[in-house]
Every structure is written in structure tokens, then in C-alpha cells.
Design an enzyme around this catalytic site. Structure first.
Site, mmCIF file in Angstrom:
data_model
loop_
_atom_site.group_PDB
_atom_site.id
_atom_site.type_symbol
_atom_site.label_atom_id
_atom_site.label_comp_id
_atom_site.label_asym_id
_atom_site.label_seq_id
_atom_site.Cartn_x
_atom_site.Cartn_y
_atom_site.Cartn_z
ATOM 1 N N HIS A 31 -0.640 109.132 -107.273
ATOM 2 C CA HIS A 31 -0.796 107.728 -107.674
ATOM 3 C C HIS A 31 0.578 107.060 -107.683
ATOM 4 O O HIS A 31 1.482 107.489 -108.398
ATOM 5 C CB HIS A 31 -1.445 107.679 -109.059
ATOM 6 C CG HIS A 31 -1.765 106.309 -109.553
ATOM 7 N ND1 HIS A 31 -2.934 105.649 -109.233
ATOM 8 C CD2 HIS A 31 -1.082 105.457 -110.362
ATOM 9 C CE1 HIS A 31 -2.951 104.461 -109.808
ATOM 10 N NE2 HIS A 31 -1.837 104.320 -110.510
ATOM 11 N N MET A 35 5.324 97.821 -108.544
ATOM 12 C CA MET A 35 5.444 96.659 -109.447
ATOM 13 C C MET A 35 6.539 95.726 -108.944
ATOM 14 O O MET A 35 7.601 96.183 -108.525
ATOM 15 C CB MET A 35 5.809 97.130 -110.855
ATOM 16 C CG MET A 35 4.844 98.168 -111.422
ATOM 17 S SD MET A 35 5.228 98.514 -113.136
ATOM 18 C CE MET A 35 4.174 99.942 -113.430
#
Ligand code: DX5
Ligand code: ZN
Length: 216
Positions: A31, A35
Site C-alpha cells: 500500500h 500525499m
């Protein structure tokens, strides 16, 4: 339960080695939290970094885009080696166009909902999705407390998906560890993201095993 270790909690100076470690420890997916410092108040890494570490595993790259304009960058993340791209329904990009773009490049699309967004926000798109990601913390940082009150959304999404897309996978992300994974599992979550719980463990293989065993 499948486990997707969140690289957000890894040592970025040796990200490739961290991926190898998680691969050997039994991770099902990697994962990768992207951002942009705009959609969320934190900045991590982008497509060039993902491309650099792609070679360290054959496990699928589950790329979680916490960025304001995901549509603009889909090509970059596909070229970097993403297998699944999830983006936020709260972002500025048109969901239909973004899903189409991801699919047109042969990658699996997913939509993400933040804690304040109702499950129903993703209903119109379920038939075209591979995955829905339910945030169980406010996106932006690892190491936060699990919000158990988000779990009813999993059943709501599952019920709606049974009608249009029974194969849909539901992932939960944030605050998942030995004290919370059973709740996620009971709620019907297929894939748990775990950052702190696996990267801060002395033995990641044992940690992943323990997480899975708690779900039976
Ligand atoms: C938060 C990220 C998560 C986070 C999970 O914005 O999307 O993937 O890294 O970390 P833990 O498991 O520590 O809550
Ligand atoms: Zn994430």
C-alpha cells in the site's frame, strides 16, 4: 483477510529493502500512500519514487492517492507500475472520467471515502470499481486511532455492491492492528491496510500472521 502494509511507516531511506522485507513477511499487497500537501496536510512521495521501488516485489502495488487532482496524474502512476489506483471521491477530479482513465490503462480502479463522507457517495460508481477503500482515520498520517464507527459503511457498501458488482473488494485503512482487525474482519473488510502494526513490529512476518489469525 488480506494484509496491505502501508509503506508510509517504513524507513524511506531503504524503501526497496522494506518492500522486500514485507514481501517475505507475507504481505498480500503493497500500500503506497501518495500525499500532495494540499488534499491532506502532509507530503510523501510521487510516481518517480514508486517507479524506483517497483522492481523489489511482484506483489500488487495498491496506490492510494490523497491528492487534489488525481486525473492529471493517472498516466504517471500507471507508468510507475501501479496495479490498483484508489482516489478520493472528495478530490476535485470527475469520478467517472478518472475511473475510465484508470481502466483505459489496464489498471484496477478504486474510490476512497474519508470519515465524514457517507457510504452512499460511492454507490453510483460501484459497478465500475475493483475496490472501495473506507478510511478508518482522517487521511494524512500513520499511527492514528481506529474509528470503529466507520465500519457500518462496509456493510452498506457490500449490500449495494451485491446488486451491481458482487466481486467488489472492500479495504479499510487507518489504525488497524491486533486490537482492531477482528472488528474490521467481522464487518466484512477484505483487505486491511496496516502501517504501524507491521512496520513497528519486531518481527513483521509474525505480525502479519497474527493479524490474519485474529480474523478467523
Ligand atoms: C493514512 C494512510 C494510511 C496509514 C495507515 O492517511 O492512508 O495508509 O499509513 O497507517 P496506520 O496503520 O499506522 O494507521
Ligand atoms: Zn492509505
Amino acid at each position: 483477510m488480506k494484509i496491505a502494509p502501508s509503506l508510509l511507516s517504513c524507513d524511506f531511506s531503504v524503501m526497496g529493502e522494506e518492500i522486500v522485507k514485507m514481501d517475505k513477511a507475507g504481505a498480500d499487497y503493497m500500500h503506497l500512500d501518495v500525499m500532495d500537501g494540499h488534499f491532506v496536510p502532509n507530503i510523501t512521495f510521487g510516481a518517480p519514487v514508486i517507479k524506483t521501488v517497483r522492481k523489489y516485489t511482484d506483489k500488487p502495488f495498491d496506490v492510494h492517492l490523497m491528492i487534489s487532482e488525481p486525473l492529471k496524474y493517472i498516466d504517471d502512476f500507471v507508468d510507475a507500475g501501479a496495479d490498483i489506483i484508489t482516489f478520493h471521491i472528495e478530490s476535485d477530479s470527475d469520478p467517472v472520467k478518472t475511473i475510465e482513465k484508470i481502466k483505459s490503462r489496464g489498471v484496477k480502479p478504486g474510490l476512497v471515502i474519508k470519515p465524514n463522507t457517507p457510504a452512499s457517495a460511492v454507490f453510483p460508481y460501484l459497478k465500475d470499481l475493483f475496490m472501495v477503500l473506507v478510511m478508518t482515520v482522517e487521511p494524512g498520517f500513520g499511527g492514528q486511532s481506529f474509528m470503529a464507527d466507520m465500519l457500518p459503511k462496509v456493510a452498506e457498501i457490500r449490500a449495494e455492491a451485491q446488486k451491481v458488482n458482487p466481486k467488489l473488494l472492500i479495504e479499510a485503512d487507518g489504525g488497524i492492528g491486533i486490537n482492531t482487525i477482528k472488528q474490521a474482519s467481522d464487518a466484512g473488510v477484505d483487505i486491511s491496510v496496516a502501517g504501524t502494526a507491521v512496520f513497528k513490529a519486531e518481527n513483521p512476518a509474525e505480525a502479519i500472521n497474527e493479524l490474519k489469525n485474529l480474523c478467523c
